[in-house]
Design an enzyme around this catalytic site. Structure first.
Site, PDB file in Angstrom:
ATOM      1  N   LYS A 181     165.428 -24.493 -36.509  1.00  0.00           N
ATOM      2  CA  LYS A 181     166.374 -23.528 -35.968  1.00  0.00           C
ATOM      3  C   LYS A 181     166.904 -24.084 -34.657  1.00  0.00           C
ATOM      4  O   LYS A 181     166.299 -23.922 -33.596  1.00  0.00           O
ATOM      5  CB  LYS A 181     165.752 -22.150 -35.717  1.00  0.00           C
ATOM      6  CG  LYS A 181     166.819 -21.076 -35.453  1.00  0.00           C
ATOM      7  CD  LYS A 181     166.464 -20.103 -34.359  1.00  0.00           C
ATOM      8  CE  LYS A 181     166.790 -20.576 -32.975  1.00  0.00           C
ATOM      9  NZ  LYS A 181     168.231 -20.593 -32.618  1.00  0.00           N
ATOM     10  N   GLU A 256     157.083 -26.106 -25.124  1.00  0.00           N
ATOM     11  CA  GLU A 256     157.565 -26.808 -23.921  1.00  0.00           C
ATOM     12  C   GLU A 256     158.536 -25.864 -23.237  1.00  0.00           C
ATOM     13  O   GLU A 256     159.614 -25.579 -23.743  1.00  0.00           O
ATOM     14  CB  GLU A 256     158.248 -28.121 -24.320  1.00  0.00           C
ATOM     15  CG  GLU A 256     158.423 -29.082 -23.149  1.00  0.00           C
ATOM     16  CD  GLU A 256     159.756 -28.928 -22.456  1.00  0.00           C
ATOM     17  OE1 GLU A 256     159.799 -28.132 -21.485  1.00  0.00           O
ATOM     18  OE2 GLU A 256     160.720 -29.577 -22.859  1.00  0.00           O
ATOM     19  N   CYS A 290     164.720 -29.515 -17.950  1.00  0.00           N
ATOM     20  CA  CYS A 290     163.419 -28.962 -17.565  1.00  0.00           C
ATOM     21  C   CYS A 290     162.677 -29.898 -16.628  1.00  0.00           C
ATOM     22  O   CYS A 290     161.816 -29.469 -15.861  1.00  0.00           O
ATOM     23  CB  CYS A 290     162.585 -28.672 -18.801  1.00  0.00           C
ATOM     24  SG  CYS A 290     162.550 -30.002 -20.004  1.00  0.00           S
ATOM     25  N   GLU A 390     163.163 -21.282 -12.083  1.00  0.00           N
ATOM     26  CA  GLU A 390     163.950 -22.349 -12.686  1.00  0.00           C
ATOM     27  C   GLU A 390     165.413 -21.916 -12.768  1.00  0.00           C
ATOM     28  O   GLU A 390     165.755 -20.978 -13.491  1.00  0.00           O
ATOM     29  CB  GLU A 390     163.418 -22.687 -14.083  1.00  0.00           C
ATOM     30  CG  GLU A 390     164.078 -23.903 -14.692  1.00  0.00           C
ATOM     31  CD  GLU A 390     163.441 -24.303 -16.017  1.00  0.00           C
ATOM     32  OE1 GLU A 390     163.357 -25.519 -16.279  1.00  0.00           O
ATOM     33  OE2 GLU A 390     163.034 -23.418 -16.784  1.00  0.00           O
TER      34      GLU A 390
END
Length: 484
Positions: A181, A256, A290, A390
């Site tokens: 996906k 992750e 990231c 973040e």
């Protein structure tokens, strides 16, 4: 299928209405559509029909049928498929790069290497597979590493080809079949990649791809009992839901989930070298990475020199057309992401961090797309929101420290622990500092990579590892056979 439909004059959009299931492109059962907007121009460039639960269940059933045979494949058979996948993807490197530039706004100087890394993941997984002992015996005991089963691979939008190829390569090496996906924001890129991979002449059902929303297609993968494993790259919030919802069917998971990566600039660093290196890591993939080093920790007694160095280095980090090889920073992926970054820049100003460069709004001349000004805050405090959350944009926080021990404490004072960096001339000292950072990967004196080194995070940055043998093992389980 993909069709070209005339809109006005020379403007055309790409229309995608199919998913890849059981070795063929099939029309979507789901009927919801989504517009694909160019982040560079803000114009409509495509439309995709999103899959639903029925599309997902069809893909899972195909993968389950294929696993009955592929799960018993040999190392040699898997290695052959990995080589075919590599060759098929390699033939479309230019197309894959162009799709990333067009749909995502990835700057070509980053997009090309990231696509190459994805393509080369197939060879890296083949190497790891050849070196991984799948059977060990002693006395009357035999232990084998068995493929876990059907794997659901859920990928993010910021490095589409890399994430899909990396996860697919590890799963194929382990003997698993997959349902992917991808992010719906990567629909054009995904179609180019699947077109390429189809040329590898894979066993039917080994590779299945359904594009759709996370709360529809992703949710079905997570709750379906015929899916044994989920490998996910994305946000902490979604990762937490996958862990929670997947527990009902005992899903194995690799997650992750991002980071707020620190870069420690030691007091012996040569600033002319260290500052450009720190900025490269901070603005990696236009900040939408990231691993981006968005917290720069500098000795307090060198702060003024660092500020001067940043101002002098910033002209090299140009904002512009992502297709231009000279461009360092492209647009954000969407209007939503643009607004998110703007809100954090405003928050930094409200928190009284010193705005050194950048700030709110579009860079002059780039009002049409989702471009932001590369922004650097100095005299930031690690407890500030801009230093803890973040942002996923080109926003750097410079934090001063008094001692090496304080630098390490600040670096570790985060819920994340994915990536970190240390910059300094004394390598023994840099290694000592690196060994004390609670992070899955630490680089010394610049961004570097090793396709066999594990990738994954401590703390809220996730669970499990990818790349090399670590990534292959994530799709395997041990079985012991004992004779009396």
């Amino acid at each position: 299928m993909v069709t070209m439909e005339t809109i006005t004059g020379k403007d055309r959009i790409k229309t995608i209405t199919t998913h890849y299931i059981d070795g063929a492109f099939v029309e979507s059962h789901g009927r919801e559509t989504m517009d694909i907007i160019s982040p560079t121009s803000g114009k409509l460039i495509g439309r995709v029909t999103l899959g639903d639960e029925e599309d997902t269940r069809r893909a899972i059933a195909a993968a389950k049928r294929a696993f009955a045979t592929y799960g018993r494949s040999t190392k040699e058979e898997r290695a052959n498929i990995l080589r075919r996948l590599h060759n098929a993807a390699s033939a479309r490197l230019d197309d894959l790069t162009a799709a990333m530039v067009e749909e995502y706004g990835g700057v070509v100087q980053f997009a090309r290497p990231i696509v190459e890394s994805g393509v080369n993941a197939f060879l890296a997984s083949e190497k790891a597979l050849q070196e991984l002992p799948l059977t060990q015996s002693w006395g009357k005991t035999t232990v084998t590493l068995e493929p876990v089963g059907v794997a659901g691979l859920i990928t993010a939008w910021n490095a589409n080809a890399l994430f899909i190829c990396l996860k697919l390569a590890s799963a194929v090496a382990a003997g698993c079949t997959v349902v992917i996906k991808p992010s719906e924001l990567s629909s054009l890129q995904t179609r180019v990649l699947v077109d390429a991979l189809q040329e590898a002449n894979l066993p039917k059902g080994l590779l299945n791809v359904v594009t759709g929303l996370g709360n529809v297609v992703g949710a079905e993968l997570v709750r379906n009992p015929d899916v044994a494993k989920i490998s996910f790259t994305g946000s902490v919030a979604v990762g937490q839901r996958i862990m929670s919802d997947g527990a009902a069917t005992m899903k194995r998971v690799t997650l992750e989930l991002g980071g707020k990566s620190p870069t420690i600039l030691l007091d012996d660093a040569v600033l002319d070298q260290a500052i450009p290196s720190a900025l490269v890591m901070a603005f990696l993939n236009s900040g939408q990475a990231c691993a981006a080093g968005t917290r720069l920790l500098v000795p307090k007694n060198r702060l003024d020199a660092v500020k001067r160095g940043i101002r002098e280095a910033m002209p090299a980090f140009t904002v512009g057309d992502p297709a231009d090889p000279k461009t360092a920073i492209g647009p954000m992926v969407s209007q939503k992401q643009y607004e998110r970054v703007q809100s954090y820049i405003r928050k930094g100003i409200e928190e009284n961090a010193e705005l050194l460069v950048g700030g709110e709004g579009h860079p002059p001349g780039f009002e049409a797309g989702y471009f932001v000004k590369p922004t650097v805050f100095v005299n930031a405090k690690n407890e500030m929101v801009i230093a803890q959350e973040e942002i996923f944009g080109p926003v750097l926080c410079v934090i001063a420290y008094d001692s090496e021990d304080e630098a390490i404490r600040i670096a570790n004072d985060s819920k994340y622990g994915l990536h970190a960096a240390v910059l300094g001339t004394d390598l023994q000292r840099a290694r000592r500092v690196a060994s004390q950072i609670r992070s899955g990967r630490v680089v010394i004196n610049g961004m570097t990579d090793d396709p066999q080194a594990p990738w994954g995070g401590f703390k809220y940055s996730g669970i499990g590892r990818e790349y090399g043998s670590y990534g292959v093992e994530a799709f395997l389980e041990t079985r012991a056979i004992l004779e009396s």
